[in-house]
Design an enzyme around this catalytic site. Structure first.
Site, PDB file in Angstrom:
ATOM      1  N   CYS A   1       0.837  -1.191   0.000  1.00  0.00           N
ATOM      2  CA  CYS A   1       0.000   0.000   0.000  1.00  0.00           C
ATOM      3  C   CYS A   1       0.885   1.260   0.000  1.00  0.00           C
ATOM      4  O   CYS A   1       1.533   1.551  -0.985  1.00  0.00           O
ATOM      5  CB  CYS A   1      -0.977  -0.045   1.173  1.00  0.00           C
ATOM      6  SG  CYS A   1      -2.408   1.043   0.977  1.00  0.00           S
TER       7      CYS A   1
ATOM      8  N   GLU B   1      -1.076  -8.994   4.719  1.00  0.00           N
ATOM      9  CA  GLU B   1      -0.820  -9.160   6.160  1.00  0.00           C
ATOM     10  C   GLU B   1      -2.119  -9.135   6.972  1.00  0.00           C
ATOM     11  O   GLU B   1      -2.130  -9.532   8.136  1.00  0.00           O
ATOM     12  CB  GLU B   1       0.158  -8.086   6.664  1.00  0.00           C
ATOM     13  CG  GLU B   1      -0.415  -6.701   6.898  1.00  0.00           C
ATOM     14  CD  GLU B   1      -0.577  -5.865   5.632  1.00  0.00           C
ATOM     15  OE1 GLU B   1      -0.887  -4.657   5.748  1.00  0.00           O
ATOM     16  OE2 GLU B   1      -0.389  -6.405   4.521  1.00  0.00           O
TER      17      GLU B   1
ATOM     18  N   HIS C   1      -3.526  -5.746   0.996  1.00  0.00           N
ATOM     19  CA  HIS C   1      -2.870  -6.027   2.273  1.00  0.00           C
ATOM     20  C   HIS C   1      -2.892  -7.517   2.619  1.00  0.00           C
ATOM     21  O   HIS C   1      -3.772  -7.971   3.377  1.00  0.00           O
ATOM     22  CB  HIS C   1      -3.575  -5.255   3.393  1.00  0.00           C
ATOM     23  CG  HIS C   1      -3.348  -3.788   3.380  1.00  0.00           C
ATOM     24  ND1 HIS C   1      -2.331  -3.176   4.073  1.00  0.00           N
ATOM     25  CD2 HIS C   1      -4.025  -2.790   2.759  1.00  0.00           C
ATOM     26  CE1 HIS C   1      -2.388  -1.860   3.895  1.00  0.00           C
ATOM     27  NE2 HIS C   1      -3.411  -1.598   3.091  1.00  0.00           N
TER      28      HIS C   1
END
Length: 224
Positions: free
Chosen positions: A85, A195, A193
């Site tokens: 990002c 994660e 994302h």
């Protein structure tokens, strides 16, 4: 594997990344953007957020942080560099990846989960996925519209540098690009994302393969 997660003023996904890496047994730690030495790390992660408030342009100020000289050195040494990002935006501003992230085609902040297609499974970031496999990954951005001129886009395609594509483009990115790597394959950036999609408690573990792929690539390199 030792990993550095760079924390810029305004980063807000640094601990998300830290905990995701630690979930896979990685010796990860938060490193301030004020430092300038990354020699003891095998991989460097630039997380999401709003570095320096996204003033001027996203990533434009972070690109001049002291840590970025060390990031560039690590990239030149062939170490794995990952920008997620805002981290992707910083890597483009620093010239470590081609192109630019612009305002979403329909202006406004998007917070959602989107389907990504594995465009290239033969990378350090996707080697545990299958070609054309689709995974559901969260997004959260206002300036995720990937842009590059046609010559650069053709080069990315010809060199198989496009790693992820949007199955249903949410932001207007050229050629549905969600993530790319440099020609050498060691510097990578994506807007979604992964994660945020590793812990079963979230109801989505499609991002696990991303981290497993990086671990596999680094361990293979270390033992080669």
């Amino acid at each position: 594997m030792r990993a550095a997660v760079i924390s810029f003023p305004g980063s807000n996904c640094d601990f998300d990344m830290l905990y995701a890496l630690q979930d896979f047994g990685v010796d990860a730690q938060i490193i301030s953007a004020k430092t300038n030495d990354l020699t003891n790390f095998d991989a460097i992660f630039l997380p999401g957020g709003f570095s320096y408030g996204d003033y001027l342009r996203t990533g434009a100020i972070a690109r001049f942080s002291p840590i970025m000289s060390a990031v560039t050195q690590a990239a030149n040494e062939g170490k794995i560099i990952v920008g997620i990002c805002n981290g992707f935006q910083i890597l483009t501003e620093a010239g470590l990846l081609p192109g630019q992230l612009l305002m979403n085609k329909n202006p406004g902040f998007i917070c959602d989960e989107v389907l990504l297609t594995i465009a290239n499974p033969n990378t350090a970031y996707t080697n545990t996925y299958n070609a054309n496999e689709k995974i559901l990954i969260p997004i959260a951005h206002g300036e995720g519209n990937y842009y590059a001129d046609e010559a650069t886009l053709d080069q990315l395609e010809n060199n198989h540098q496009v790693v992820f594509r949007y199955a249903d483009n949410p932001n207007g990115s050229a050629r549905d690009i969600a993530g790319i790597m440099n020609e050498q394959g060691n510097v990578f950036g994506m807007m979604p994302h992964p994660e945020r999609a590793v812990d079963p408690i979230t109801g989505n573990i499609d991002g696990q393969g991303f981290f497993k792929s990086i671990l596999s690539a680094i361990l293979t390199k270390v033992t080669a």
